[in-house]
Design a protein around this motif. Structure first.
Motif, PDB file in Angstrom:
ATOM      1  N   GLY A   7     -16.112  23.362  26.421  1.00 51.13           N
ATOM      2  CA  GLY A   7     -14.955  22.574  25.983  1.00 51.13           C
ATOM      3  C   GLY A   7     -15.478  21.395  25.189  1.00 51.13           C
ATOM      4  N   PHE A   8     -15.031  21.315  23.924  1.00 48.79           N
ATOM      5  CA  PHE A   8     -15.532  20.229  23.053  1.00 48.79           C
ATOM      6  C   PHE A   8     -14.343  19.504  22.456  1.00 48.79           C
ATOM      7  N   GLY A   9     -13.380  19.216  23.343  1.00 49.31           N
ATOM      8  CA  GLY A   9     -12.220  18.410  22.955  1.00 49.31           C
ATOM      9  C   GLY A   9     -12.501  16.959  23.295  1.00 49.31           C
ATOM     10  N   LYS A  10     -11.482  16.263  23.751  1.00 49.83           N
ATOM     11  CA  LYS A  10     -11.621  14.814  23.978  1.00 49.83           C
ATOM     12  C   LYS A  10     -12.679  14.516  25.040  1.00 49.83           C
ATOM     13  N   ILE A  11     -12.605  15.202  26.176  1.00 49.95           N
ATOM     14  CA  ILE A  11     -13.529  14.842  27.262  1.00 49.95           C
ATOM     15  C   ILE A  11     -14.911  15.459  27.022  1.00 49.95           C
ATOM     16  N   ALA A  29     -19.902  24.409  23.742  1.00 51.17           N
ATOM     17  CA  ALA A  29     -19.261  25.681  23.366  1.00 51.17           C
ATOM     18  C   ALA A  29     -17.764  25.598  23.585  1.00 51.17           C
ATOM     19  N   THR A  30     -17.044  26.372  22.791  1.00 52.14           N
ATOM     20  CA  THR A  30     -15.589  26.534  22.944  1.00 52.14           C
ATOM     21  C   THR A  30     -15.315  28.035  22.803  1.00 52.14           C
ATOM     22  N   THR A  31     -14.068  28.399  22.556  1.00 52.07           N
ATOM     23  CA  THR A  31     -13.784  29.811  22.282  1.00 52.07           C
ATOM     24  C   THR A  31     -14.148  30.162  20.835  1.00 52.07           C
ATOM     25  N   LEU A  64     -17.631  21.659  33.027  1.00 52.77           N
ATOM     26  CA  LEU A  64     -16.414  22.396  32.695  1.00 52.77           C
ATOM     27  C   LEU A  64     -15.395  21.396  32.171  1.00 52.77           C
ATOM     28  N   ALA A  65     -15.250  21.367  30.829  1.00 53.11           N
ATOM     29  CA  ALA A  65     -14.394  20.360  30.181  1.00 53.11           C
ATOM     30  C   ALA A  65     -13.281  21.040  29.385  1.00 53.11           C
ATOM     31  N   VAL A  66     -12.671  22.040  30.023  1.00 60.43           N
ATOM     32  CA  VAL A  66     -11.515  22.743  29.445  1.00 60.43           C
ATOM     33  C   VAL A  66     -10.290  22.384  30.276  1.00 60.43           C
ATOM     34  N   ARG A  67      -9.104  22.752  29.780  1.00 58.81           N
ATOM     35  CA  ARG A  67      -7.904  22.566  30.609  1.00 58.81           C
ATOM     36  C   ARG A  67      -8.049  23.392  31.886  1.00 58.81           C
ATOM     37  N   PHE A  68      -7.526  22.887  32.983  1.00 58.59           N
ATOM     38  CA  PHE A  68      -7.647  23.598  34.266  1.00 58.59           C
ATOM     39  C   PHE A  68      -7.235  25.063  34.112  1.00 58.59           C
ATOM     40  N   GLU A  69      -6.156  25.296  33.358  1.00 58.94           N
ATOM     41  CA  GLU A  69      -5.608  26.650  33.208  1.00 58.94           C
ATOM     42  C   GLU A  69      -6.606  27.601  32.542  1.00 58.94           C
ATOM     43  N   SER A  70      -7.587  27.044  31.801  1.00 60.79           N
ATOM     44  CA  SER A  70      -8.547  27.893  31.075  1.00 60.79           C
ATOM     45  C   SER A  70      -9.779  28.236  31.906  1.00 60.79           C
ATOM     46  N   HIS A  71      -9.897  27.657  33.125  1.00 60.95           N
ATOM     47  CA  HIS A  71     -11.155  27.878  33.855  1.00 60.95           C
ATOM     48  C   HIS A  71     -11.413  29.350  34.189  1.00 60.95           C
ATOM     49  N   PRO A  72     -10.355  30.176  34.467  1.00 60.63           N
ATOM     50  CA  PRO A  72     -10.680  31.581  34.772  1.00 60.63           C
ATOM     51  C   PRO A  72     -11.299  32.311  33.577  1.00 60.63           C
ATOM     52  N   ASP A  73     -10.894  31.925  32.364  1.00 58.57           N
ATOM     53  CA  ASP A  73     -11.477  32.571  31.174  1.00 58.57           C
ATOM     54  C   ASP A  73     -12.961  32.228  31.050  1.00 58.57           C
ATOM     55  N   VAL A  74     -13.300  30.968  31.312  1.00 61.51           N
ATOM     56  CA  VAL A  74     -14.715  30.576  31.244  1.00 61.51           C
ATOM     57  C   VAL A  74     -15.496  31.313  32.341  1.00 61.51           C
ATOM     58  N   ALA A  75     -14.893  31.423  33.521  1.00 54.99           N
ATOM     59  CA  ALA A  75     -15.592  32.058  34.652  1.00 54.99           C
ATOM     60  C   ALA A  75     -15.957  33.510  34.351  1.00 54.99           C
ATOM     61  N   VAL A  89     -14.846  18.874  35.567  1.00 56.24           N
ATOM     62  CA  VAL A  89     -14.270  17.659  34.979  1.00 56.24           C
ATOM     63  C   VAL A  89     -12.761  17.831  34.766  1.00 56.24           C
ATOM     64  N   THR A  90     -12.228  18.984  35.174  1.00 54.97           N
ATOM     65  CA  THR A  90     -10.808  19.256  34.910  1.00 54.97           C
ATOM     66  C   THR A  90      -9.902  18.426  35.817  1.00 54.97           C
ATOM     67  N   ASN A  91      -8.699  18.204  35.347  1.00 55.93           N
ATOM     68  CA  ASN A  91      -7.654  17.605  36.177  1.00 55.93           C
ATOM     69  C   ASN A  91      -6.452  18.547  36.150  1.00 55.93           C
ATOM     70  N   ALA A  92      -6.057  19.005  37.333  1.00 56.86           N
ATOM     71  CA  ALA A  92      -4.951  19.977  37.405  1.00 56.86           C
ATOM     72  C   ALA A  92      -3.618  19.248  37.531  1.00 56.86           C
ATOM     73  N   PHE A 122     -16.862  13.007  36.967  1.00 57.64           N
ATOM     74  CA  PHE A 122     -16.695  12.532  35.582  1.00 57.64           C
ATOM     75  C   PHE A 122     -15.256  12.729  35.106  1.00 57.64           C
ATOM     76  N   ASN A 123     -14.315  12.926  36.032  1.00 56.74           N
ATOM     77  CA  ASN A 123     -12.949  13.290  35.636  1.00 56.74           C
ATOM     78  C   ASN A 123     -11.946  12.163  35.841  1.00 56.74           C
ATOM     79  N   HIS A 124     -12.371  11.022  36.377  1.00 55.41           N
ATOM     80  CA  HIS A 124     -11.354  10.042  36.786  1.00 55.41           C
ATOM     81  C   HIS A 124     -10.998   9.041  35.688  1.00 55.41           C
ATOM     82  N   LEU A 125     -11.714   9.088  34.556  1.00 56.05           N
ATOM     83  CA  LEU A 125     -11.436   8.141  33.466  1.00 56.05           C
ATOM     84  C   LEU A 125     -10.911   8.867  32.240  1.00 56.05           C
ATOM     85  N   GLY A 126     -10.085   8.190  31.459  1.00 60.21           N
ATOM     86  CA  GLY A 126      -9.661   8.741  30.183  1.00 60.21           C
ATOM     87  C   GLY A 126     -10.859   8.859  29.251  1.00 60.21           C
ATOM     88  N   ALA A 127     -10.775   9.816  28.312  1.00 60.51           N
ATOM     89  CA  ALA A 127     -11.901  10.066  27.416  1.00 60.51           C
ATOM     90  C   ALA A 127     -12.282   8.821  26.612  1.00 60.51           C
TER      91      ALA A 127
HETATM   92  N1  LIG Z   1      -8.600  13.743  27.840  1.00 59.12           N
HETATM   93  C1  LIG Z   1      -8.892  12.966  28.872  1.00 59.12           C
HETATM   94  O1  LIG Z   1      -8.811  11.727  28.785  1.00 59.12           O
HETATM   95  C2  LIG Z   1      -9.357  13.579  30.165  1.00 59.12           C
HETATM   96  C3  LIG Z   1      -9.858  12.761  31.175  1.00 59.12           C
HETATM   97  C4  LIG Z   1     -10.343  13.309  32.355  1.00 59.12           C
HETATM   98  C5  LIG Z   1     -10.312  14.696  32.539  1.00 59.12           C
HETATM   99  N2  LIG Z   1      -9.779  15.481  31.565  1.00 59.12           N
HETATM  100  C6  LIG Z   1      -9.726  16.925  31.799  1.00 59.12           C
HETATM  101  O2  LIG Z   1     -10.704  17.514  30.946  1.00 59.12           O
HETATM  102  C7  LIG Z   1     -10.251  18.799  30.533  1.00 59.12           C
HETATM  103  C8  LIG Z   1     -10.258  18.849  29.003  1.00 59.12           C
HETATM  104  O3  LIG Z   1      -9.348  17.865  28.528  1.00 59.12           O
HETATM  105  P1  LIG Z   1      -9.353  17.431  26.988  1.00 59.12           P
HETATM  106  O4  LIG Z   1      -8.398  16.304  26.875  1.00 59.12           O
HETATM  107  O5  LIG Z   1     -10.770  17.273  26.512  1.00 59.12           O
HETATM  108  O6  LIG Z   1      -8.704  18.740  26.322  1.00 59.12           O
HETATM  109  P2  LIG Z   1      -8.759  19.210  24.806  1.00 59.12           P
HETATM  110  O7  LIG Z   1      -9.003  18.037  23.913  1.00 59.12           O
HETATM  111  O8  LIG Z   1      -7.561  20.068  24.608  1.00 59.12           O
HETATM  112  O9  LIG Z   1     -10.084  20.130  24.764  1.00 59.12           O
HETATM  113  C9  LIG Z   1     -10.180  21.345  25.440  1.00 59.12           C
HETATM  114  C10 LIG Z   1     -11.394  22.076  24.903  1.00 59.12           C
HETATM  115  O10 LIG Z   1     -11.551  23.298  25.646  1.00 59.12           O
HETATM  116  C11 LIG Z   1     -11.831  24.359  24.732  1.00 59.12           C
HETATM  117  N3  LIG Z   1     -11.441  25.614  25.375  1.00 59.12           N
HETATM  118  C12 LIG Z   1     -10.185  26.044  25.695  1.00 59.12           C
HETATM  119  N4  LIG Z   1     -10.261  27.238  26.324  1.00 59.12           N
HETATM  120  C13 LIG Z   1     -11.572  27.566  26.397  1.00 59.12           C
HETATM  121  C14 LIG Z   1     -12.291  28.670  26.932  1.00 59.12           C
HETATM  122  N5  LIG Z   1     -11.645  29.691  27.531  1.00 59.12           N
HETATM  123  N6  LIG Z   1     -13.635  28.681  26.822  1.00 59.12           N
HETATM  124  C15 LIG Z   1     -14.299  27.658  26.219  1.00 59.12           C
HETATM  125  N7  LIG Z   1     -13.669  26.574  25.698  1.00 59.12           N
HETATM  126  C16 LIG Z   1     -12.337  26.533  25.787  1.00 59.12           C
HETATM  127  C17 LIG Z   1     -11.038  23.982  23.508  1.00 59.12           C
HETATM  128  O11 LIG Z   1     -11.518  24.600  22.351  1.00 59.12           O
HETATM  129  P3  LIG Z   1     -10.830  25.863  21.630  1.00 59.12           P
HETATM  130  O12 LIG Z   1      -9.401  25.940  22.121  1.00 59.12           O
HETATM  131  O13 LIG Z   1     -10.950  25.559  20.188  1.00 59.12           O
HETATM  132  O14 LIG Z   1     -11.646  27.006  22.074  1.00 59.12           O
HETATM  133  C18 LIG Z   1     -11.298  22.476  23.445  1.00 59.12           C
HETATM  134  O15 LIG Z   1     -12.533  22.215  22.817  1.00 59.12           O
HETATM  135  C19 LIG Z   1      -8.858  18.989  31.127  1.00 59.12           C
HETATM  136  O16 LIG Z   1      -8.959  19.742  32.312  1.00 59.12           O
HETATM  137  C20 LIG Z   1      -8.409  17.567  31.421  1.00 59.12           C
HETATM  138  O17 LIG Z   1      -7.489  17.500  32.500  1.00 59.12           O
HETATM  139  C21 LIG Z   1      -9.321  14.969  30.378  1.00 59.12           C
END
Ligand SMILES: NC(=O)c1ccc[n+]([C@@H]2O[C@H](COP(=O)([O-])OP(=O)(O)OC[C@H]3O[C@@H](n4cnc5c(N)ncnc54)[C@H](OP(=O)(O)O)[C@@H]3O)[C@@H](O)[C@H]2O)c1
Length: 200
Positions: A7-11, A29-31, A64-75, A89-92, A122-127
């Protein structure tokens, strides 16, 4: 020891910045094809190595920095996660507790990653906060860690220190770990508490 962030989004990018700041290499890595986020990785630093998911999961420690819902796909990326440490690092937040069988979400993640040692952390703070230099006013920003495996918690605690944070261990996933879990539409009591530890 090798590291990856899935997961290479915000977190994921916030974590990558911590690795780059400390000159530590980490795969990301991402998808998507790694070329599609190579420039975002390069903008953070040469330590950030874009890879395909199948390659990145070869690391010893995997954030593991993907949305909680995506964790089974990574697994599904590996038949067994034996020998690996997953940092969840997910938050459900918003996931109905009954969908999790009433369990803390980190236990559900631990179940999906068969054989792995799991540390919630590493999940308790905003990115936007987590990405900042954790050296603050002569102290160090706190990250909370919870695990049912003391050895894994110690390993990730040492990593957190190497990344410049001050780790605080909360105990088991269903004990102190509940303080950093989201449950339904409520956040654990320590989530969003930006704390700094001063050594005296
Ligand atoms: N944002 C925050 O401030 C924050 C703080 C604490 C915890 N969290 C938690 O951290 C997690 C990620 O949040 P985020 O805000 O960073 O989300 P986000 O910006 O939407 O990033 C999610 C990343 O996951 C990737 N992804 C999705 N499905 C995937 C898969 N099956 N395999 C590999 N990569 C996959 C996405 O890339 P592609 O879709 O392009 O593949 C994207 O890079 C969440 O569980 C959230 O609750 C977030």
């Amino acid at each position: 020891m090798s590291y990856a962030i899935i997961g290479f989004g915000k977190i994921g990018q916030a974590l990558a910045k911590a690795f780059a700041r400390n000159g530590m290499e980490v795969s990301v890595a991402t998808t998507r094809d790694p070329e599609s986020f190579a420039s975002a990785a390069a903008a953070i630093g040469p330590e950030i190595i874009p890879k395909k998911l199948a390659e990145a999961v070869k690391a010893d420690v995997i954030f593991l920095a993907v949305r909680f819902e995506s964790h089974p796909d990574v697994a599904k990326a590996l038949p067994t996660w034996q020998g690996k440490t997953i940092v969840d690092v997910t938050n459900a937040y918003g996931v109905p507790p009954e969908e999790l069988g009433g369990q803390p979400s980190s236990r559900v993640v631990a179940h999906a990653f068969t054989g792995a040692r799991l540390v919630k952390g590493f999940n308790h703070l905003g990115a936007a906060v987590l990405e900042q230099d954790p050296a603050v006013h002569g102290g160090r920003r706190v990250v909370f860690l919870a695990s049912d495996d003391d050895g894994a918690a110690a390993e990730i605690g040492a990593l957190a220190e190497n990344l410049g944070f001050s780790p605080i261990k909360l105990g088991g996933l269903s004990e102190g770990g509940l303080l950093v879990q989201a449950r339904g539409n409520s956040w654990g009591q320590l989530i969003f508490k930006d704390l700094v530890k001063f050594d005296r």
